[in-house]
Motif scaffolding. Sequence first.
Motif, mmCIF file in Angstrom:
data_model
loop_
_atom_site.group_PDB
_atom_site.id
_atom_site.type_symbol
_atom_site.label_atom_id
_atom_site.label_comp_id
_atom_site.label_asym_id
_atom_site.label_seq_id
_atom_site.Cartn_x
_atom_site.Cartn_y
_atom_site.Cartn_z
ATOM 1 N N VAL A 48 0.836 -1.205 0.000
ATOM 2 C CA VAL A 48 0.000 0.000 0.000
ATOM 3 C C VAL A 48 0.869 1.253 0.000
ATOM 4 O O VAL A 48 0.639 2.200 -0.763
ATOM 5 C CB VAL A 48 -0.931 0.002 1.229
ATOM 6 C CG1 VAL A 48 -1.689 1.324 1.326
ATOM 7 C CG2 VAL A 48 -1.908 -1.166 1.158
ATOM 8 N N ALA A 49 1.909 1.226 0.834
ATOM 9 C CA ALA A 49 2.745 2.408 0.986
ATOM 10 C C ALA A 49 3.529 2.753 -0.275
ATOM 11 O O ALA A 49 3.761 3.937 -0.568
ATOM 12 C CB ALA A 49 3.712 2.201 2.152
ATOM 13 N N LEU A 50 3.934 1.731 -1.030
ATOM 14 C CA LEU A 50 4.846 1.951 -2.160
ATOM 15 C C LEU A 50 4.175 1.924 -3.525
ATOM 16 O O LEU A 50 4.840 2.155 -4.540
ATOM 17 C CB LEU A 50 5.970 0.905 -2.115
ATOM 18 C CG LEU A 50 6.813 0.905 -0.830
ATOM 19 C CD1 LEU A 50 7.860 -0.190 -0.878
ATOM 20 C CD2 LEU A 50 7.457 2.268 -0.597
ATOM 21 N N ALA A 51 2.881 1.624 -3.584
ATOM 22 C CA ALA A 51 2.158 1.629 -4.855
ATOM 23 C C ALA A 51 2.090 3.058 -5.394
ATOM 24 O O ALA A 51 2.101 4.022 -4.630
ATOM 25 C CB ALA A 51 0.753 1.071 -4.647
ATOM 26 N N PRO A 52 2.007 3.229 -6.713
ATOM 27 C CA PRO A 52 1.907 2.184 -7.730
ATOM 28 C C PRO A 52 3.248 1.769 -8.357
ATOM 29 O O PRO A 52 3.290 0.863 -9.174
ATOM 30 C CB PRO A 52 1.031 2.845 -8.792
ATOM 31 C CG PRO A 52 1.431 4.296 -8.732
ATOM 32 C CD PRO A 52 1.736 4.574 -7.281
ATOM 33 N N ASP A 53 4.336 2.439 -7.968
ATOM 34 C CA ASP A 53 5.601 2.216 -8.679
ATOM 35 C C ASP A 53 6.350 0.966 -8.227
ATOM 36 O O ASP A 53 7.094 0.376 -9.009
ATOM 37 C CB ASP A 53 6.519 3.435 -8.497
ATOM 38 C CG ASP A 53 5.944 4.692 -9.113
ATOM 39 O OD1 ASP A 53 5.242 4.568 -10.139
ATOM 40 O OD2 ASP A 53 6.157 5.782 -8.571
ATOM 41 N N ILE A 54 6.169 0.574 -6.965
ATOM 42 C CA ILE A 54 6.870 -0.588 -6.428
ATOM 43 C C ILE A 54 5.842 -1.604 -5.962
ATOM 44 O O ILE A 54 4.978 -1.302 -5.131
ATOM 45 C CB ILE A 54 7.799 -0.186 -5.263
ATOM 46 C CG1 ILE A 54 8.861 0.817 -5.745
ATOM 47 C CG2 ILE A 54 8.470 -1.425 -4.665
ATOM 48 C CD1 ILE A 54 9.721 1.392 -4.632
ATOM 49 N N LEU A 55 5.932 -2.807 -6.506
ATOM 50 C CA LEU A 55 5.012 -3.889 -6.145
ATOM 51 C C LEU A 55 5.695 -4.790 -5.113
ATOM 52 O O LEU A 55 6.874 -5.119 -5.253
ATOM 53 C CB LEU A 55 4.618 -4.703 -7.373
ATOM 54 C CG LEU A 55 3.557 -4.096 -8.306
ATOM 55 C CD1 LEU A 55 4.020 -2.784 -8.913
ATOM 56 C CD2 LEU A 55 3.168 -5.091 -9.403
ATOM 57 N N VAL A 56 4.943 -5.167 -4.086
ATOM 58 C CA VAL A 56 5.491 -5.945 -2.975
ATOM 59 C C VAL A 56 4.643 -7.189 -2.749
ATOM 60 O O VAL A 56 3.421 -7.095 -2.567
ATOM 61 C CB VAL A 56 5.536 -5.122 -1.674
ATOM 62 C CG1 VAL A 56 6.275 -5.898 -0.571
ATOM 63 C CG2 VAL A 56 6.189 -3.758 -1.901
ATOM 64 N N ASN A 57 5.278 -8.343 -2.758
ATOM 65 C CA ASN A 57 4.570 -9.606 -2.511
ATOM 66 C C ASN A 57 5.426 -10.519 -1.645
ATOM 67 O O ASN A 57 6.624 -10.285 -1.454
ATOM 68 C CB ASN A 57 4.236 -10.296 -3.838
ATOM 69 C CG ASN A 57 3.166 -9.563 -4.617
ATOM 70 O OD1 ASN A 57 1.995 -9.562 -4.257
ATOM 71 N ND2 ASN A 57 3.570 -8.896 -5.701
ATOM 72 N N ASP A 58 4.797 -11.576 -1.161
ATOM 73 C CA ASP A 58 5.442 -12.507 -0.237
ATOM 74 C C ASP A 58 5.219 -13.941 -0.695
ATOM 75 O O ASP A 58 4.154 -14.281 -1.226
ATOM 76 C CB ASP A 58 4.862 -12.310 1.174
ATOM 77 C CG ASP A 58 5.350 -13.346 2.159
ATOM 78 O OD1 ASP A 58 6.497 -13.213 2.619
ATOM 79 O OD2 ASP A 58 4.597 -14.289 2.470
ATOM 80 N N VAL A 59 6.216 -14.773 -0.491
ATOM 81 C CA VAL A 59 6.083 -16.215 -0.708
ATOM 82 C C VAL A 59 6.262 -16.898 0.636
ATOM 83 O O VAL A 59 7.225 -16.608 1.362
ATOM 84 C CB VAL A 59 7.130 -16.739 -1.708
ATOM 85 C CG1 VAL A 59 6.971 -18.239 -1.908
ATOM 86 C CG2 VAL A 59 7.013 -16.013 -3.037
ATOM 87 N N ALA A 60 5.339 -17.791 0.982
ATOM 88 C CA ALA A 60 5.346 -18.463 2.279
ATOM 89 C C ALA A 60 5.533 -19.963 2.086
ATOM 90 O O ALA A 60 4.560 -20.702 1.936
ATOM 91 C CB ALA A 60 4.051 -18.176 3.034
ATOM 92 N N PRO A 61 6.779 -20.433 2.079
ATOM 93 C CA PRO A 61 7.015 -21.861 1.860
ATOM 94 C C PRO A 61 6.700 -22.694 3.103
ATOM 95 O O PRO A 61 6.808 -22.220 4.242
ATOM 96 C CB PRO A 61 8.519 -21.931 1.548
ATOM 97 C CG PRO A 61 8.975 -20.519 1.387
ATOM 98 C CD PRO A 61 8.039 -19.686 2.176
#
Length: 249
Positions: A174-187
Amino acid sequence: MDISGKVAVVTGATGGLGWDICRSLAREGVKLCMVYGTSVDKAEAQQQELAAAGCDAIAVQADIGNQQGIDVMLKAAEDAFGGIDILVLDAAYNESIPFRDLDALDADKWSHIIDFNLTAPYLAVRAAVPYLQKRGGGRIVTVSSVGGNLPASSSIAYSVSKAGLQHLSRCLAVALAPDILVNDVAPGLMAGTRMTGKLTEEHFNRSKDSSALKKTVDRDDVAAAVVMFAKTDSITGQSLVIDSGRCFK
């Protein structure tokens, strides 16, 4: 998004999963800043392997548990490649402490696990944002754990740190949109990683047998998810669980 020629900083690069992530990104034509803590010989060998395969890569020793080490890795990527486009935060710390043994999980151990697994990734993102913005934006991928979704992992502190990392990723999206996309992978449980190597045999077998597929997670699947998030133009604020069917939402 085509990521060929992009620059990725990957922490925990010499670990089992970190190395798979580096190789997967290299196959996409990404330039790599491979960040490691102590495994000098391993890092040099891996860097040479990637170079022999035609990948432009450097290995950088840095303690990313503190701001000084974070600054070292970012400056190294800037100096070598002129910028950063992708930040993959794979480094983590755990200890095998039974949930019921609250005495063993003292304040020092709690603080170290939380600081390394949650506070340090926030500081890394905070420091990396100007580098990413200078290139017009970028992608950030955190690597948490299914322990952040379930009250079950190597310790209570580890579970809490990974749950916090997942929510941190959502907040940063939310803070970095729209230029930086942030996601997580949970193995889920993976064989051949430093994290798994610290588990007791009983814990390992119990975790494996509690999954629907009755097997460990394929690290290549996790690495492929990291690449997907590095390439996406429309996914942000998500946490993808890859755990052989242990956690169902």
